[in-house]
Every structure is written in structure tokens, then in C-alpha cells.
Design a protein around this motif. Sequence first.
Motif, PDB file in Angstrom:
ATOM      1  N   ASP A   9       0.972  -1.431   0.002  1.00 34.59           N
ATOM      2  CA  ASP A   9       0.289   0.054  -0.142  1.00 34.59           C
ATOM      3  C   ASP A   9       0.688   1.368   0.093  1.00 34.59           C
ATOM      4  OD1 ASP A   9      -2.131  -2.014  -0.007  1.00 34.59           O
ATOM      5  OD2 ASP A   9      -3.265  -1.691   1.946  1.00 34.59           O
ATOM      6  N   MET A  10       1.801   1.515  -0.751  1.00 30.06           N
ATOM      7  CA  MET A  10       2.598   3.145  -1.026  1.00 30.06           C
ATOM      8  C   MET A  10       2.204   3.476  -1.466  1.00 30.06           C
ATOM      9  SD  MET A  10       4.960   2.823   1.492  1.00 30.06           S
ATOM     10  CE  MET A  10       5.948   3.856   0.391  1.00 30.06           C
ATOM     11  N   GLN A  11       0.755   3.780  -1.423  1.00 29.88           N
ATOM     12  CA  GLN A  11      -0.176   5.063  -2.206  1.00 29.88           C
ATOM     13  C   GLN A  11       0.037   6.192  -1.529  1.00 29.88           C
ATOM     14  OE1 GLN A  11      -2.800   1.107  -1.728  1.00 29.88           O
ATOM     15  NE2 GLN A  11      -3.689   1.833  -3.284  1.00 29.88           N
ATOM     16  N   ILE A  15       0.538   8.169   1.983  1.00 30.27           N
ATOM     17  CA  ILE A  15       2.501   8.842   2.125  1.00 30.27           C
ATOM     18  C   ILE A  15       2.063  10.433   2.134  1.00 30.27           C
ATOM     19  CG2 ILE A  15       4.374   9.072   1.007  1.00 30.27           C
ATOM     20  CD1 ILE A  15       3.180   6.680  -0.628  1.00 30.27           C
ATOM     21  N   ASP A  16       1.395  11.546   1.268  1.00 31.52           N
ATOM     22  CA  ASP A  16       0.931  12.273   1.539  1.00 31.52           C
ATOM     23  C   ASP A  16      -0.262  12.973   1.662  1.00 31.52           C
ATOM     24  OD1 ASP A  16       0.981  12.692  -1.152  1.00 31.52           O
ATOM     25  OD2 ASP A  16       2.833  13.385  -1.487  1.00 31.52           O
ATOM     26  N   MET A  17      -1.399  12.313   1.414  1.00 32.76           N
ATOM     27  CA  MET A  17      -2.907  12.450   0.730  1.00 32.76           C
ATOM     28  C   MET A  17      -4.122  12.289   1.979  1.00 32.76           C
ATOM     29  SD  MET A  17      -2.535  12.650  -2.848  1.00 32.76           S
ATOM     30  CE  MET A  17      -4.735  13.557  -3.215  1.00 32.76           C
ATOM     31  N   ALA A  18      -4.848  11.679   2.079  1.00 31.77           N
ATOM     32  CA  ALA A  18      -5.309  12.076   3.022  1.00 31.77           C
ATOM     33  C   ALA A  18      -4.836  11.597   4.183  1.00 31.77           C
ATOM     34  CB  ALA A  18      -7.059  11.293   2.289  1.00 31.77           C
ATOM     35  N   LEU A  19      -4.925  10.469   4.456  1.00 31.02           N
ATOM     36  CA  LEU A  19      -3.945   9.372   5.411  1.00 31.02           C
ATOM     37  C   LEU A  19      -2.428   9.569   5.879  1.00 31.02           C
ATOM     38  CD1 LEU A  19      -6.975   6.377   5.588  1.00 31.02           C
ATOM     39  CD2 LEU A  19      -7.030   8.407   6.727  1.00 31.02           C
ATOM     40  N   GLY A  20      -2.217  10.585   4.862  1.00 31.69           N
ATOM     41  CA  GLY A  20      -0.228  11.176   4.315  1.00 31.69           C
ATOM     42  C   GLY A  20      -0.153  10.725   6.324  1.00 31.69           C
ATOM     43  N   THR A  21       1.416  10.363   6.277  1.00 27.10           N
ATOM     44  CA  THR A  21       1.979  10.944   7.772  1.00 27.10           C
ATOM     45  C   THR A  21       2.893  11.735   7.757  1.00 27.10           C
ATOM     46  OG1 THR A  21       2.740   8.696   8.395  1.00 27.10           O
ATOM     47  CG2 THR A  21       0.376   9.723   9.208  1.00 27.10           C
ATOM     48  N   LYS A  22       3.905  12.131   8.092  1.00 26.58           N
ATOM     49  CA  LYS A  22       5.575  13.059   8.381  1.00 26.58           C
ATOM     50  C   LYS A  22       6.356  11.245   7.943  1.00 26.58           C
ATOM     51  CE  LYS A  22       6.424  13.745  12.667  1.00 26.58           C
ATOM     52  NZ  LYS A  22       6.657  14.815  13.871  1.00 26.58           N
ATOM     53  N   GLU A  23       5.683  10.133   9.377  1.00 22.55           N
ATOM     54  CA  GLU A  23       6.749   8.686   9.236  1.00 22.55           C
ATOM     55  C   GLU A  23       6.576   7.879   8.049  1.00 22.55           C
ATOM     56  OE1 GLU A  23       5.983  10.866  12.883  1.00 22.55           O
ATOM     57  OE2 GLU A  23       3.949   9.974  11.043  1.00 22.55           O
ATOM     58  N   ALA A  24       5.130   8.290   6.652  1.00 23.63           N
ATOM     59  CA  ALA A  24       5.383   7.401   5.506  1.00 23.63           C
ATOM     60  C   ALA A  24       5.593   8.090   5.011  1.00 23.63           C
ATOM     61  CB  ALA A  24       3.624   7.542   5.327  1.00 23.63           C
ATOM     62  N   GLU A  66     -12.525   8.758   3.485  1.00 22.70           N
ATOM     63  CA  GLU A  66     -12.495   8.195   2.509  1.00 22.70           C
ATOM     64  C   GLU A  66     -10.893   8.303   1.634  1.00 22.70           C
ATOM     65  OE1 GLU A  66     -14.945  10.233  -1.099  1.00 22.70           O
ATOM     66  OE2 GLU A  66     -16.348   9.782  -0.295  1.00 22.70           O
ATOM     67  N   HIS A  67     -10.925   7.332   1.163  1.00 16.39           N
ATOM     68  CA  HIS A  67      -9.465   6.965   0.918  1.00 16.39           C
ATOM     69  C   HIS A  67      -8.616   6.003  -1.055  1.00 16.39           C
ATOM     70  CE1 HIS A  67      -9.545   4.050   3.848  1.00 16.39           C
ATOM     71  NE2 HIS A  67      -8.780   3.934   3.293  1.00 16.39           N
ATOM     72  N   CYS A  68      -8.045   5.761  -1.151  1.00 15.32           N
ATOM     73  CA  CYS A  68      -7.324   4.737  -1.982  1.00 15.32           C
ATOM     74  C   CYS A  68      -9.019   4.097  -2.400  1.00 15.32           C
ATOM     75  CB  CYS A  68      -6.942   3.638  -1.226  1.00 15.32           C
ATOM     76  SG  CYS A  68      -5.433   3.963  -0.742  1.00 15.32           S
ATOM     77  N   ILE A  69      -9.872   5.514  -3.152  1.00 16.06           N
ATOM     78  CA  ILE A  69     -10.781   5.336  -3.844  1.00 16.06           C
ATOM     79  C   ILE A  69     -10.425   5.178  -4.947  1.00 16.06           C
ATOM     80  CG2 ILE A  69     -13.287   6.105  -5.177  1.00 16.06           C
ATOM     81  CD1 ILE A  69     -13.159   5.576  -1.641  1.00 16.06           C
ATOM     82  N   ARG A  70     -10.132   3.751  -5.837  1.00 17.93           N
ATOM     83  CA  ARG A  70     -10.194   3.446  -7.177  1.00 17.93           C
ATOM     84  C   ARG A  70      -9.759   4.847  -8.641  1.00 17.93           C
ATOM     85  NH1 ARG A  70     -12.527  -1.137  -8.206  1.00 17.93           N
ATOM     86  NH2 ARG A  70     -10.756  -2.957  -7.976  1.00 17.93           N
ATOM     87  N   GLU A  71      -8.289   4.677  -9.509  1.00 19.93           N
ATOM     88  CA  GLU A  71      -8.787   5.996 -10.468  1.00 19.93           C
ATOM     89  C   GLU A  71      -8.608   6.965  -9.941  1.00 19.93           C
ATOM     90  OE1 GLU A  71      -7.992   4.331 -13.215  1.00 19.93           O
ATOM     91  OE2 GLU A  71      -8.215   2.410 -12.904  1.00 19.93           O
ATOM     92  N   SER A  78       2.924   6.498  -4.581  1.00 24.92           N
ATOM     93  CA  SER A  78       3.846   6.951  -5.168  1.00 24.92           C
ATOM     94  C   SER A  78       4.437   7.186  -6.300  1.00 24.92           C
ATOM     95  CB  SER A  78       4.687   6.695  -3.678  1.00 24.92           C
ATOM     96  OG  SER A  78       5.675   7.588  -4.056  1.00 24.92           O
ATOM     97  N   PRO A  79       4.702   8.399  -7.373  1.00 26.37           N
ATOM     98  CA  PRO A  79       5.480   8.488  -7.684  1.00 26.37           C
ATOM     99  C   PRO A  79       6.900   8.107  -8.325  1.00 26.37           C
ATOM    100  CG  PRO A  79       3.828  10.463  -7.617  1.00 26.37           C
ATOM    101  CD  PRO A  79       3.820   9.835  -6.016  1.00 26.37           C
TER     102      PRO A  79
END
Length: 175
Positions: A9-11, A15-24, A66-71, A78-79
Motif C-alpha cells: 500500500d505505498m499509495q 503517504i502525502d494525501m488523505a491519511l498521509g504522515t511525515k513518517e510515511a 475517503e481514501h484509495c478510491i479506485r482511479e 507513489s510517483p
Amino acid sequence: MRKILIVVDMQRDFIDMALGTKEAVAIVDAVKEKIGAYPPDSIFVTMDTHGADYLQTQEGRFLPVEHCIRETEGWQLSPELTPVLAGAKVFEKPTFGSVQLAEELKALSETEELELELVGLCTDICVISNALLLKAFLPEVRITVDASCCAGVTPQKHLAALETMRSCQVAVVNA
């Protein structure tokens, strides 16, 4: 022996959006380096995948974000990791652990000796769920979690999950 890396789940949403953390955010480079140590055909990736009805699901009622909604952008890997994950096998999963991943690895273990290593997010939810699911499907396969390539919802929950995995005979390295 074939060593397989499971990237959990490296999404973007973790990482840096809805549920992101500095640790991620902080583990992305270490995960990228770890991926580089494995051949593409020995890398398996899980992706948390929800539909537009997420908030009506049991998980959505417990975690109404809401997180990881398809597409969506947040569902994407992560890019920074996308180029190094070319050729990896991807498993979309609607919940914490991937039964499909466990079944595929069990089938592989019947033809070759395996060793599994897990990295990714979140240590205390999807990493631990997949580690324990894999341990149930493959009790004699060595399973390792690289703590330096994982992050939890909080640092305390990360440490608690690592300790629980140790109790369940999952090796924890780089803690």
C-alpha cells in the motif's frame, strides 16, 4: 531459495494525501532502495482499493475518511516508486489483507522454496494484516518485515505492531 518482496500500500493517500504522515513520507526513499535490490518478477505489490461507496462499508463507518478510491490520485502508487515497480505483480485488495496474494504465494511455495519480506504502510493495519495472513497460509516460510521501510498510523502503533508480529514468529529487522 527465491526471495520475494511484498510492497504494501505505498499509495499517495497513505503517504502525502488523505491519511498521509511525515513518517510515511520519510520511508519512501528506503522503500525505493529496497525495491531496487529485488528482480521485478520477485516483487509483489498490494494496493488498498475502494469504491465510491466506501463510506457505506464497515471500514468506512469505522474510518470515515475517503481514501484509495479506485482511479483517484490518492489511489495511485507513489510517483517516486512507480518507475521501480515496473514489472511487479499488483494485487488490488478491498480490505487490510490480500487473500489473493496469500493464495498465489502458497501456490508458488509448492513449486519452489520461498522467503518473504514485507515493507510499506501502515505497519499497524495492512502490513501486520498481510504478514499474519501469510504466516497462516505459509507457516514454514520465513517472513520478515523491515521496520525501517514501514510506518504506522502513529510511531507508537508502528512499534506495537512490530512487537505483535515478533510474537507471531515474523522476523523484524532494522527496528
